[in-house]
Design a protein around this motif. Structure first.
Motif, PDB file in Angstrom:
ATOM      1  N   GLU A  26     -16.144  28.929 -10.387  1.00 16.51           N
ATOM      2  CA  GLU A  26     -16.759  29.776  -9.661  1.00 16.51           C
ATOM      3  C   GLU A  26     -16.281  31.223 -10.001  1.00 16.51           C
ATOM      4  O   GLU A  26     -17.030  32.240  -9.734  1.00 16.51           O
ATOM      5  CB  GLU A  26     -16.535  29.850  -8.247  1.00 16.51           C
ATOM      6  CG  GLU A  26     -15.271  29.675  -7.667  1.00 16.51           C
ATOM      7  CD  GLU A  26     -15.286  29.624  -6.115  1.00 16.51           C
ATOM      8  OE1 GLU A  26     -15.669  30.468  -5.486  1.00 16.51           O
ATOM      9  OE2 GLU A  26     -14.492  28.749  -5.453  1.00 16.51           O
ATOM     10  N   TYR A  27     -15.107  31.382 -10.629  1.00 17.37           N
ATOM     11  CA  TYR A  27     -14.688  32.705 -11.335  1.00 17.37           C
ATOM     12  C   TYR A  27     -14.850  33.050 -12.496  1.00 17.37           C
ATOM     13  O   TYR A  27     -14.538  34.149 -13.047  1.00 17.37           O
ATOM     14  CB  TYR A  27     -13.206  32.890 -10.797  1.00 17.37           C
ATOM     15  CG  TYR A  27     -13.051  32.349  -9.369  1.00 17.37           C
ATOM     16  CD1 TYR A  27     -12.767  33.258  -8.471  1.00 17.37           C
ATOM     17  CD2 TYR A  27     -11.966  31.167  -9.189  1.00 17.37           C
ATOM     18  CE1 TYR A  27     -12.693  33.061  -7.235  1.00 17.37           C
ATOM     19  CE2 TYR A  27     -11.799  30.752  -7.897  1.00 17.37           C
ATOM     20  CZ  TYR A  27     -12.061  31.842  -6.882  1.00 17.37           C
ATOM     21  OH  TYR A  27     -11.353  31.306  -5.666  1.00 17.37           O
ATOM     22  N   GLY A  28     -15.576  31.927 -13.176  1.00 18.80           N
ATOM     23  CA  GLY A  28     -15.707  32.247 -14.598  1.00 18.80           C
ATOM     24  C   GLY A  28     -17.194  32.890 -15.278  1.00 18.80           C
ATOM     25  O   GLY A  28     -17.712  33.494 -14.403  1.00 18.80           O
ATOM     26  N   HIS A  29     -17.237  32.991 -16.393  1.00 17.52           N
ATOM     27  CA  HIS A  29     -18.062  33.897 -17.099  1.00 17.52           C
ATOM     28  C   HIS A  29     -19.629  33.235 -17.211  1.00 17.52           C
ATOM     29  O   HIS A  29     -20.541  33.777 -17.532  1.00 17.52           O
ATOM     30  CB  HIS A  29     -17.685  34.375 -18.539  1.00 17.52           C
ATOM     31  CG  HIS A  29     -16.493  35.122 -18.239  1.00 17.52           C
ATOM     32  ND1 HIS A  29     -16.488  36.124 -17.486  1.00 17.52           N
ATOM     33  CD2 HIS A  29     -15.453  35.219 -19.181  1.00 17.52           C
ATOM     34  CE1 HIS A  29     -15.316  36.944 -17.635  1.00 17.52           C
ATOM     35  NE2 HIS A  29     -14.780  36.054 -18.576  1.00 17.52           N
ATOM     36  N   HIS A  30     -19.365  31.811 -17.100  1.00 14.82           N
ATOM     37  CA  HIS A  30     -20.698  30.906 -17.444  1.00 14.82           C
ATOM     38  C   HIS A  30     -21.536  31.115 -18.461  1.00 14.82           C
ATOM     39  O   HIS A  30     -22.705  31.469 -18.473  1.00 14.82           O
ATOM     40  CB  HIS A  30     -21.622  31.058 -15.977  1.00 14.82           C
ATOM     41  CG  HIS A  30     -20.788  30.736 -14.879  1.00 14.82           C
ATOM     42  ND1 HIS A  30     -21.134  31.267 -13.521  1.00 14.82           N
ATOM     43  CD2 HIS A  30     -19.740  29.835 -14.489  1.00 14.82           C
ATOM     44  CE1 HIS A  30     -20.353  30.774 -12.662  1.00 14.82           C
ATOM     45  NE2 HIS A  30     -19.522  29.901 -12.999  1.00 14.82           N
TER      46      HIS A  30
END
Ligand code: PKZ
Length: 156
Positions: A26-30
């Motif tokens: 949920e905190y990442g860059h995707h």
């Protein structure tokens, strides 16, 4: 590119926590990588807090975009080399062995960035890609990623 699923959407759930490209982080860059002709492409708009000096993007973020678009491009290239679809087995699991980044010009904040990947070599367990980052149509960063397929034991 239209109607294509990004390669990262084929990664199994338990391997989808990468800070750069994991859809379950949920905190990442995707980061999402697609074919566009013989090149790979990804788009990313940095947030205002991805700042280096006022108005410009932090280099570490740019390196991580290159990193994950490089490993995603490696997986795309490996399936293509075997003329297979990414939902077929055995799955390819690449990690970064080497990441080289050259910052050619400052990269402006506040615009969408385009990453484009060229497949340089697919050999054995190794794929080499060259990645560019462009802002407003101008290349600001170049990178080279050596991605290597990990042994199954790495994942247990
Ligand atoms: C549809 C899809 C489903 C699957 C879906 C999977 C998802 C998959 C998770 C996603 C995740 C994303 C990933 C994000 C990118 C990270 O952030 S990954 C994290 C950072 N990277 C790491 O932690 C990797 C740590 N290093 C290692 O584990 C090992 O060094 C490696 C990379 C597995 C290589 O070790 P090894 O298997 O013993 O490699 P080795 O057999 O010696 O070499 C193989 C080839 O690679 C070359 N090589 C090895 N290291 C290097 C190097 N540093 N420089 C240059 N060349 C090298 C060798 O020269 C050799 O080349 P050839 O002689 O065949 O031409």
């Amino acid at each position: 590119m239209k109607n294509q699923k990004p390669i990262q959407d084929y990664y199994p759930d338990e391997l989808s926590y990468c800070y750069g490209c994991g859809r379950n982080n949920e905190y990442g860059h995707h980061i999402k990588s697609y074919w566009d002709g013989d090149e790979t492409v990804s788009h990313f708009t940095p947030k205002e807090y991805h700042i280096a000096i006022p108005g410009y993007v932090y280099g570490g973020l740019l390196a991580s975009l290159i990193d994950c678009h490089g490993t995603g491009s490696a997986a795309l290239a490996a399936y293509k080399a075997e003329n297979r679809q990414p939902d077929t087995l055995p799955a390819f699991r690449f990690v970064t062995a080497s990441l080289q980044v050259d910052f050619l010009k400052p990269t402006p904040l506040g615009v969408e960035l385009e990453l484009r990947g060229k497949i340089v070599e697919v050999k054995g367990r190794k794929v080499i890609t060259e990645i560019t980052v462009s802002a407003n149509g101008e290349i600001t960063v170049k990178g080279k990623v050596v991605a290597v397929q990990v042994p199954e034991t790495f994942l247990k």
